[in-house]
Scaffold this motif. Structure first.
Motif, PDB file in Angstrom:
ATOM      1  N   TYR A 118      36.356  28.579  31.518  1.00  0.00           N
ATOM      2  CA  TYR A 118      36.413  30.014  31.248  1.00  0.00           C
ATOM      3  C   TYR A 118      37.603  30.676  31.934  1.00  0.00           C
ATOM      4  N   ASN A 119      38.013  30.155  33.082  1.00  0.00           N
ATOM      5  CA  ASN A 119      39.108  30.767  33.840  1.00  0.00           C
ATOM      6  C   ASN A 119      40.502  30.324  33.400  1.00  0.00           C
ATOM      7  N   ARG A 149      38.816  38.273  32.232  1.00  0.00           N
ATOM      8  CA  ARG A 149      39.590  37.318  33.027  1.00  0.00           C
ATOM      9  C   ARG A 149      40.869  37.960  33.577  1.00  0.00           C
ATOM     10  N   GLU A 153      39.658  36.100  38.131  1.00  0.00           N
ATOM     11  CA  GLU A 153      38.914  34.906  37.717  1.00  0.00           C
ATOM     12  C   GLU A 153      37.419  35.086  37.961  1.00  0.00           C
ATOM     13  N   PHE A 154      36.638  34.377  37.157  1.00  0.00           N
ATOM     14  CA  PHE A 154      35.195  34.373  37.338  1.00  0.00           C
ATOM     15  C   PHE A 154      34.880  33.498  38.548  1.00  0.00           C
ATOM     16  N   LEU A 160      30.239  35.412  35.544  1.00  0.00           N
ATOM     17  CA  LEU A 160      30.670  35.426  34.147  1.00  0.00           C
ATOM     18  C   LEU A 160      29.628  36.129  33.269  1.00  0.00           C
TER      19      LEU A 160
END
Length: 196
Positions: A118-119, A149, A153-154, A160
């Protein structure tokens, strides 16, 4: 064959630990040999590269579903030896049913590694982003993830889910993608697995 995405590509290292998907105390059902010649089997999945394999337990040892077993070099508690890699279609029905749950456990327990999906994911083409490959993430969620994002960052799956409203259980989304790569022969992009 599918193209491997370098960023998340499966590790080439040998697996040290596996998770049990099924324990077959009397071996495979399709084994035609007499019962006294059959040996117990364990169907399992590796934690690093998600390699599906069959193992033979030590005499008198049993395994339970989801159990974490050491198969690396040195003394092993339960596993005598690794027999072979297997394909998804060689898994028992029970192993297939447990796979998604075991994968979600592995992903959740290795959150830092999988949070990079995800990041740090990126566009593959001008119209396709890595996040578009995940079952359950549509264009709306891709855009929401990319917007959030930009703010930073998560830090966890929980972070998230909190920041991207409606995106629940990000670990299950990754687990579903891994299962898809294992079960489908003609996956165009492989993020986590290699072909047998």
């Amino acid at each position: 064959m599918g193209e491997a995405i370098e960023m998340f590509k499966a590790s080439k290292e040998r697996e040290d630990y596996v998770r049990v998907l099924d324990f077959l105390p009397y071996g495979r059902i399709d084994d035609d040999r007499p019962a006294y010649q059959k040996k117990p089997l364990i169907q399992a999945i590796g934690e690093k590269s998600f390699v599906l394999m069959e193992l033979t337990p030590k005499k008198g040892k049993e395994a339970v579903m989801h159990q974490r077993l050491y198969i690396g070099k040195g003394e092993r508690d339960i596993v005598d030896h690794v027999n072979c890699r297997i394909r998804y279609d060689e898994l028992t029905h029970a192993a297939k049913a447990e796979l998604k749950h075991v994968l979600a456990e592995i992903v959740k327990e290795n959150e830092e590694r999988f949070l990079d999906v995800y990041n740090k994911s990126y566009p593959i083409t001008t119209r396709l982003h890595i996040l578009d490959l995940f079952p359950g993430i549509g264009r709306k969620f891709v855009n929401m993830i990319l917007q959030e994002r930009k703010k930073g960052e998560f830090t966890s799956f929980e972070d998230l889910s909190r920041r991207v409203k409606g995106l629940y259980h990000p670990e299950k989304i990754i687990a579903n993608r891994i299962e898809e790569e294992l079960s489908e022969k003609n996956v165009k992009y492989r993020l986590f697995t290699t072909t047998v």
